[in-house]
Design an enzyme around this catalytic site. Sequence first.
Site, mmCIF file in Angstrom:
data_model
loop_
_atom_site.group_PDB
_atom_site.id
_atom_site.type_symbol
_atom_site.label_atom_id
_atom_site.label_comp_id
_atom_site.label_asym_id
_atom_site.label_seq_id
_atom_site.Cartn_x
_atom_site.Cartn_y
_atom_site.Cartn_z
ATOM 1 N N GLY A 1 10.141 86.210 12.458
ATOM 2 C CA GLY A 1 10.143 86.150 13.686
ATOM 3 C C GLY A 1 10.513 87.648 14.278
ATOM 4 C CG ASN A 2 11.194 89.576 17.381
ATOM 5 O OD1 ASN A 2 12.956 89.754 16.977
ATOM 6 N ND2 ASN A 2 10.578 88.959 17.629
#
Length: 419
Positions: free
Chosen positions: A215-216
């Site tokens: 993810g980020n």
Amino acid sequence: MASAPGAERRHIVVGVGGGIAAYKVCSVIRHFTEAGHDVRVIPTRSALRFVGAATFEALSGNPVTTEVFDNVDEVAHVALGRQADLVVIAPATADLMARAVAGRADDLLTATLLTAHCPVLFVPAMHTEMWEHPATVANVAVLRSRGATVLTPASGRLTGADTGAGRLPEPTEIGLLSDLLLARPDALVRDLAGVRVLISAGGTREALDPVRYLGNHSSGKQGYALARVAAQRGAEVTLVSGAVSQPGEPAAVDVVHIDSARELSEEMTARAPAADVVIMAAAVADFRPVGVAGAKIKKGDAGPAPIELTTNPDILAGLVRARAAGEIPARTIIVGFAAETGDADGGVLDHGRAKLRRKGCDLLVVNAVGEGRAFGTDDNTGWILTAAGTETGVPYGSKTLMASRILDEVAASVPDRQD
Ligand code: PMT
């Protein structure tokens, strides 16, 4: 209480109407006092049946009164209105808005409204039937025509078991939109009425196994701010939301939740043909694992296995291609974001200009990221680049303020695209 560093101490009147949502306004008062503002709470008599004056006095640190005839020597109904930088009426009941429209001055709050020269924000809350009644609809129109901002309420659970339009927007949202009006009194004019806006926000998650993902750091704050401001400027907003850290959904916005870049791609591609404006604020994973393990990946003795990646669709570029192919109307405005760090090949703006050419969208919002900037922050700064070659710097400020600047550029482009 001292003002927050860099913030200006402002005089804010919080007018509280007689509705069950009055208790939620306590959090809004706290929002203002924590920012260092001077807050005067003026409840109606009915509001005091829901929340006691002592609560408002304790939270605001100022005396509370409902009557014009209290402390007459201070001429409060004139003094409070004149010195206010912002008046926030929440909950704005049907009765309170009707009295404001009629210009009544039979209590301290309505009298204060007649003497205030600052921005006035009405935050309605009532049952759906009352919100949709022609009398209320007409009163809202009159208040707006006089320059007041009347928020569109949220939909959801009302006082009893019933649900519908008329719910008070979340206190956090009232705080954000109030701060926006303090920074920019004309920020919520209804210049996007009827415009259909599709926005993506937050980060995508690419599954590795049933418990892990790539993810980020996107919090969704910038995309949610765009949705929130567009909706209150009258747009019909659909927000396709990835993973976010947000307290609630923006009022008057349809929210669709997705996880991965491919799910986001499906939603945006399916919905874009019905939109007038598409804004890609989501932080999309460029790559995903080739396969998703059916069971949790075990540590094993050989250490971690390498993760093989494959490329995700470029959704923004795909939308531009679809428009060129006639699958999306030619008048649709497509807005991209660029999260850039700058490197040996060029600065943030150089990379933004190159990305605008590569992606082929109409507007590109360039924000510098890294070193704690943009991702997850409450504030942002950057540039708005247009395909026509204009470059507008957006000064450092809240993401809500940045959203309002971006939507100015969008609003300026909308008439050019009408059939
Ligand atoms: O969510 P916040 O914490 O508030 O942070 C806001 C933000 C920094 C995430 C936001 O302002 C932002 O910059 N969003 C875009 C982040 C990004 O993915 O930038 P990019 O330079 O990698 O992508 C350029 C554009 O192409 C973006 O509009 C992106 O949505 C889009 N894209 C990217 C990859 C991909 N596979 N498909 C895409 O459509």
